[in-house]
Scaffold this motif. Sequence first.
Motif: not given
Lengths: 171, 552
Positions: A16-17, A20-21, A28-29, A61-62, A65-66, A69, A71-72
């Motif tokens: 789930y999700g 979206t993440r 966002n970035r 690269d950025q 890296q993001q 990070k 978790i999934d």
Amino acid sequence: MNSKKHPIFLLVHNHYGVLTRVAGLFANRGYNIENLSVGCTEKPSISRMTIVVDCSESLLDQLLQQLRKLIDVIAAERADPFNSVSRELMLVKITHSPESGGQLLEAINIFRGRVVDMAPESLIVEITGEEDKLNAFIRYVEKFGIIELSRTGLTILDRGQVSLITKSNNN
Amino acid sequence: MKLTGAEILIRELIALGANKVFGYPGGSVLDIYDMLYKNATKITHYITAHEQGAVHAADGYARYSGKPGVVIATSGPGSTNLVTGIATAFLDSVPLITITGNVPTALIGKDSFQEVNIVGITMPIIKHSYSLRSACDIQRVVREAFYIATSDRPGPVLIDIPKDVQQELADYNQNFEYSMPAKTIKIDLHNAISLLLKSKRPYIYAGGGVLISGATATLLKFAEKISAPVSSSLMGVTAIPYDHDLALGMAGMHGRYAATKALYDCDLLIAIGVRFSDRATGNKDKFLRQCKVLQIDIDRAEINKNILVDEFLIGDVKEILDSILELLPENKNKSWLNHITKLKNSHENLLWTSNNSLTPKSIIESVRSVLGETPVSTDVGQHQMWTAQYYGFTKPRSFLTSGGLGTMGFGFGAAIGACVASNNQRVVLITSDGSFHMNLNELATAVTYNMPLTIILLDNNALGMVRQWQTMFYEKRYSQTALDRKTNYVLLAESFGAVGFKVMNVHELTVALTKTNKITDKPVLIHCLINQDENVFPMIPPNGTINDIIIR
């Protein structure tokens, strides 16, 4: 900023999700997703995403890296631009008439497409290949009249023994 | 053993040492609150006046103690009221466990009463989140959430639990073992060491990461060994005692002259647990042109994000500094240290203060001298910068402030959290008339729990920081920053059951503080009138450099 299209791939937990993440992180970035395809892997609990992103080398690269990070996200790597196989599948519904028939079928043959559905005035062609080839096919058959089309988005594997997991372990 | 989801949750919180939690009950968390009632001897719940106060309290608890803060809220408005607090914790890397109730699974997605998709709403401002569908998952998820919130770069984690999942029976394993695969990162110190050896003028810029890692003592050893002065970001203010020879104070927009000047004079910047926010760097193109940069951080994504660095080391700050210390020979550098001393003693490095009878400087210095050094929380604006500049912190984690998000109204909740974490010790909240009006309702909470909070309210009858920018960059067009409010703060404090003083000069302030010192069972508010034209200096205007610094 030197912007370029970069294919990247991700292994993610299939629940789930997660989409979206990942998509949310791009938003966002401030990154633009050019192309996205998702499907499950040989392990049902893990999905693989292929994403084409339009950005500069340093932002790529950025971004990786993001993504790592999250978790999934199990692995996030860029595709090897010189040593990978990339494919996309497309279904195109084309207007079909007795006059255009021969020329259209010839084109489908040359592009190694297949007719997968036929109606009195239209047919559906399935065609697989690299992005450029699909674009060339679209340009050629435009004159017959494209009713609609659907593309799956790119899917990519690096050539040779390497896998996304081994690549990510080396990083 | 079969237990309800709510009981598993509470048992796990207790097992993980979270025996003090903050929150606000409601329809979708009735089962959780029922379990809190039944377990009241093992877990204490603090009810605030508003969910925002609760989440900031959990945040303040975590910042002060280093342990994760826990906040519980109901579905819908209960959970949306947490959003600012979650973002605050996210930007300052604070470990926070956020537990929200939700409508029963069958009602999800039907726009039911008090239903929102809080997992979706918080996705960009949270480290990780869970939306539970079965009570079987609660035990694992709670363990995982605590691990994620506190490991690597800490951050907030949300667990959303529908009401039927709280009521559902599931197996509870008392000997549940949870382990994450241990990560072994090999750190190659070679390049970093050679940079350090080559440097004749090293400079350390320390941030919140130093405090999170518990590396303050190691940082001092390191700085002394390589003869490097230490400046800090706002989040790193307590990383080094203010009165240490090598301490330069805060760098950045409102940083000390010497901290910024030395940064432009150094040949190696060692950035430790900082993320180079725009408030810290000013003009990024001109920042750090003359020196090499070595960055130490636990978060790989911070490398080359805001500025490009020459070398970096990824990992726990304390572990990395410890291993560098083992390998690095002592490197005393007299001429660089003399230069630093000269900068520190220079006229430009003095903090300018007005001649008014009650100044931000005299207020903050009196508070520290009469009440002694206590944990201090602030809201956001001029008073926050003044506190960072004047208080003189010597204890790690004793300055609780919203650095990244800049949340006005953060301070009251944070002070309550620090008070709980310190077993009802005195905590000082330095705030202003603007920020205080945002969450003053938490006075009720502080009174209820007999908390010895001391609220120092700097009243300039204006939104001072915005006004300062209007003075400097908008030709004194004071749009909506003159607060023509008639609040009687003394009566306000008394009506909540607290004590209030109003002071006009330093003598009255000292008298009020002396009385405050004897009051240990309720909050005291000291209303300090200051001049509207007190500004925060030095200031480097946005996108500026050392050449643009305004000393007064």
